[in-house]
Design a protein around this motif. Structure first.
Motif, short mmCIF file in Angstrom:
data_model
loop_
_atom_site.label_atom_id
_atom_site.label_comp_id
_atom_site.label_asym_id
_atom_site.label_seq_id
_atom_site.Cartn_x
_atom_site.Cartn_y
_atom_site.Cartn_z
N LEU A 108 0.79 -1.11 -0.03
CA LEU A 108 -0.15 0.08 -0.03
C LEU A 108 0.81 1.22 0.13
O LEU A 108 0.48 2.16 -0.64
N ALA A 109 2.03 1.27 0.67
CA ALA A 109 2.61 2.57 1.07
C ALA A 109 3.90 2.94 -0.12
O ALA A 109 3.88 3.97 -0.49
N ARG A 112 2.33 4.71 -3.33
CA ARG A 112 1.60 6.06 -3.05
C ARG A 112 2.70 7.05 -2.72
O ARG A 112 2.57 8.16 -3.00
N SER A 115 4.67 8.21 -5.47
CA SER A 115 3.98 9.11 -6.36
C SER A 115 4.03 10.49 -5.66
O SER A 115 4.03 11.42 -6.36
N SER A 116 3.48 10.49 -4.28
CA SER A 116 3.38 11.64 -3.54
C SER A 116 4.60 12.37 -3.32
O SER A 116 4.47 13.68 -3.19
N PHE A 117 5.63 11.59 -2.84
CA PHE A 117 6.85 12.34 -2.16
C PHE A 117 8.00 12.51 -3.38
O PHE A 117 8.83 13.33 -3.14
N LYS A 120 5.76 13.77 -7.36
CA LYS A 120 5.20 15.10 -7.41
C LYS A 120 6.22 16.14 -6.97
O LYS A 120 5.98 17.42 -7.68
N GLN A 121 7.10 15.75 -6.13
CA GLN A 121 8.09 16.87 -5.73
C GLN A 121 9.05 17.31 -6.85
O GLN A 121 9.33 18.37 -7.19
N ASP A 124 7.11 19.41 -9.10
CA ASP A 124 6.99 20.71 -8.91
C ASP A 124 8.63 21.53 -8.97
O ASP A 124 8.75 22.68 -9.02
N ARG A 127 9.00 22.34 -12.35
CA ARG A 127 8.00 23.16 -13.24
C ARG A 127 8.46 24.76 -13.71
O ARG A 127 7.67 24.98 -14.69
N ILE A 156 14.48 27.18 -5.83
CA ILE A 156 14.44 25.93 -5.38
C ILE A 156 15.23 24.88 -6.11
O ILE A 156 15.69 24.01 -5.56
N TYR B 186 -2.90 12.98 2.59
CA TYR B 186 -2.57 13.27 1.24
C TYR B 186 -2.27 12.09 0.43
O TYR B 186 -2.87 11.85 -0.36
N GLN B 217 -0.07 20.08 -3.37
CA GLN B 217 -0.82 18.89 -2.89
C GLN B 217 -1.89 19.11 -1.89
O GLN B 217 -2.59 18.35 -1.67
#
Lengths: 251, 281
Positions: A108-109, A112, A115-117, A120-121, A124, A127, A156, B186, B217
Motif C-alpha cells: 500500500l505504502a 503511493r 507518487s506523492s513524495f 510530485k516533488q 514541482d 515546473r 528551489i 494526502y 498537494q
C-alpha cells in the motif's frame, strides 16, 4: 458562575501537575518524577481502555455476537498469531502474521509514497522551466525575458540540485563541484534554521498554553489553585534542596 | 572573571526565568500587536468560505492533549467557520489518545453554534489502522466507521446523506501533530480519492509540510499558534491564539536578543584571548 466539583478538582490536578513538571526547570526533583510517571501511566491507561472498547468490543465482539459476522474471526486469528512470540515453541507461527502485515503495508505504502513524495516533488521542482503542452508532452516554458517571474522556482531548483550534489560522494568535491557543494551546505543551513525557528515557536506555544491555564486557574471561582500550589511547590523545592545539602554525596 | 565570561557561564535557570517572564507579562497585560494574514492560512479560509451550504466538510483531528495549545485553537476556529457556513461537518481522529479532546472540541463548538448531533454534524471517533483507516473510508465510510462515537449507527444519519466514501467529501482538513496526519491524508486520501485537502499542524512539523503546499498537494496550511491566530482574525472571533501572540512575539524577541548578546560576548572573548596569546608569544 457556579462550577461543578469535578471541574474544580480537574483544575487543581491540572495546575498541580503543570507546576510539578515545570519544577524540572529548577532541578530534577521528586515532584517532577511524580507528574512524569502519572503522565505516562494515565496516557497509556487511556489508550488501552479506548483500544479495548473500540477494537475488541465494538469492532469484534459485538458484530460477532449481535450480527453473527463470523468472518471477523479470520483477522482476529491472524492477529492472535502475533502473540505466539511469547511461546518459544510456537513463535514461528507469528511470521505468518508479520508477513501478511509487512506485505500489505509495503504494497500500500510504496507506490503511493513514490507518487506523492518523489514524483510530485520532482515535478514541482522542474515546473518553472518545463510545462505540460496542450496536446500532452513536456515543453520548455521558461521566460528569459522575465526571469523574476519564476524566481522562487529557480532558487528551489538550485537548492535541490546543490543539496543533492553535496550528498553525492562518488566524485571529489573540488573545483566547480566544491562551489556547488558549498551552496548545498548553505541551503541546508537555511533549512535547519527555518526548522529550528519553527521548533522554538512550537515550544513557546506550549509554554503559552500552560501559562494561560495557570492564569485562568488563579481565579477565585476555582479556589485559586495556582496560588496555593505555587507556594506548595516552592516550599517543597526549598525543603528538598536543604535536605539535599545536609547529606553530601558519597565520594 | 570578566563580565563577558560571566555572561557566557550564566546559570541556565536565569534564562528560563527571563523567558518565563517574557511569556507571562504579555499574557497578563496584552498589547494587541497586529496580526498579518499569510497566504497559506488564507488558502484554507477562502476554500471553506467558498463552499456552498450543505457541503460535506471532513475534519480530522489528528492530535492529542500534548499538542493542545497549538491545535486546539485551530480546531475551534475551523469548526466555528464551518458551522457558520452551515456545512455538514464530519469529524474524526486518527489518534486514539486524542479521542476525548476531539469530542470535547466538537461538542463545545456545535453547542455554541446551536447545531444538532447527527443532523448537522457527526463525530466518528477513532478506528484502528492509522493510514489504513483512510483507505478503508475511501472504499466505504460505513465499513470504517459502522457507528459514531456515541455508538449510533452511521448508516442513515442525515448528516451523511449521499456520502458513501471519501469521493463524496467536498473538502477535508487534517489538523496533525505528527504521523498519521496531513501527509497520510494526502498520500492515502487525496491522491487516491481526489478531494480537496487543507492542513493544520504544530510548528515543529510545519517546515516539512511546506513542500506539499508549494506543489499544490494541499491547498492551505495553518502552522502552529501563529496560524491559529491568523484564522481567528479571519473569522473575526479572537480567542486563545490571538491572546498568545503578544507573548509569542515577546519570547521570540528575548531569544533573538539572547542569541545576539551571547554571540557578541563569545566573539569579544575570543578576540581578547587571541590578543593575550599574541602578547604571550
Amino acid at each position: 458562575m457556579e462550577l461543578s466539583f469535578s471541574v474544580i478538582l480537574g483544575a487543581w490536578i491540572a495546575t498541580g501537575l503543570t507546576l510539578f513538571i515545570l519544577s524540572f526547570l529548577y532541578e530534577d526533583n521528586p515532584l517532577f518524577k511524580l507528574a512524569e510517571h502519572l503522565y505516562v501511566g494515565v496516557s497509556l491507561g487511556y489508550t488501552i481502555v479506548k483500544t479495548y472498547d473500540t477494537v475488541v468490543m465494538t469492532l469484534i465482539v459485538r458484530p460477532i455476537l449481535d450480527k453473527g459476522e463470523w468472518s471477523l474471526l479470520i483477522p482476529v486469528g491472524i492477529g492472535m498469531l502475533m502473540l505466539t512470540r511469547y511461546v518459544p515453541k510456537a513463535a514461528w507461527l507469528s511470521r505468518y502474521a508479520f508477513a501478511f502485515i509487512v506485505g500489505v503495508g509495503a504494497g500500500l505504502a510504496i507506490p503511493r509514497t513514490i507518487s506523492s513524495f518523489i514524483l510530485k516533488q520532482i515535478e514541482d521542482t522542474v515546473r518553472p522551466l518545463l510545462g505540460i503542452a496542450p496536446g500532452g508532452g513536456v515543453t520548455f516554458d521558461y521566460s528569459l525575458l522575465n526571469p523574476a517571474s519564476h524566481l522562487n522556482g529557480i532558487i528551489i531548483l538550485i537548492g535541490v540540485v546543490s543539496v543533492l550534489f553535496y550528498f553525492f560522494f562518488s566524485v571529489e568535491h573540488s573545483g566547480p563541484g566544491k562551489t556547488v557543494a558549498r551552496a548545498g551546505i548553505l541551503f541546508l543551513m537555511i533549512s535547519f534554521g527555518a526548522a529550528f525557528g519553527y521548533t522554538v515557536m512550537a515550544r513557546m506555544s506550549l509554554l503559552i498554553g500552560r501559562l494561560t491555564d495557570l492564569i485562568e486557574f488563579s481565579d477565585a471561582s476555582y479556589g485559586r489553585p495556582t496560588l496555593w500550589l505555587v507556594l506548595l511547590t516552592v516550599a517543597t523545592l526549598i525543603i528538598l534542596s536543604r535536605r539535599g545539602s545536609t547529606h553530601p554525596p558519597n565520594q | 572573571m570578566t563580565f563577558a565570561e560571566r555572561m557566557l557561564r550564566i546559570d541556565r535557570r536565569i534564562i528560563f526565568l527571563v523567558i518565563g517572564l517574557c511569556t507571562l507579562v504579555p499574557l497578563l497585560f496584552p498589547v494587541g500587536l497586529p496580526i498579518k494574514i499569510s497566504s497559506e492560512v488564507r488558502g484554507v479560509y477562502d476554500y471553506i468560505e467558498g463552499l456552498p451550504e450543505g457541503s460535506v466538510f471532513l475534519l480530522s483531528l489528528d492530535f492529542d492533549p500534548a499538542s493542545k495549545p497549538e491545535l486546539y485553537p485551530q480546531a475551534i476556529s475551523i469548526l466555528r467557520h464551518a458551522f457558520k457556513k452551515n456545512l455538514r461537518v464530519v469529524a474524526m481522529t486518527l489518534w486514539v489518545s486524542g479521542t476525548g479532546l476531539a469530542d470535547q472540541i466538537l461538542t463545545q463548538t456545535a453547542k455554541e453554534a446551536g447545531k444538532e448531533n447527527g443532523k448537522d454534524y457527526v463525530f466518528l471517533g477513532w478506528s484502528p489502522g492509522g493510514s489504513a483507516v483512510i483507505l478503508n473510508m475511501g472504499q466505504d465510510l460505513y465499513n470504517a466507521f459502522p457507528a459514531d462515537y456515541g455508538g449510533k449507527a452511521t448508516k442513515g444519519l442525515p448528516v451523511l446523506a449521499g456520502v458513501q466514501n471519501l469521493r463524496d467529501v467536498t473538502y477535508a482538513v487534517s489538523l496533525g501533530a505528527g504521523n498519521p496526519g496531513v501527509e497520510a491524508w494526502y498520500v492515502f486520501g487525496k491522491d487516491k480519492y481526489k478531494f480537496e485537502l487543507g492542513g493544520g499542524c504544530t510548528g515543529v512539523i510545519a517546515p516539512g509540510l511546506y513542500p506539499l503546499l508549494r506543489s499544490g498537494q494541499i491547498n492551505g496550511l495553518i502552522g502552529g499558534l501563529r496560524g491559529a491566530a491568523e484564522y481567528e482574525t479571519l473569522i473575526g472571533q479572537k480567542g486563545k491564539a490571538v491572546a498568545g501572540m503578544d507573548a509569542q512575539s515577546a519570547t521570540h524577541l528575548a531569544i533573538i536578543v539572547l542569541v545576539a548578546i551571547c554571540n557578541i560576548f563569545y566573539f569579544s572573548l575570543r578576540r581578547q584571548q587571541r590578543r593575550q596569546d599574541g602578547m604571550g608569544s
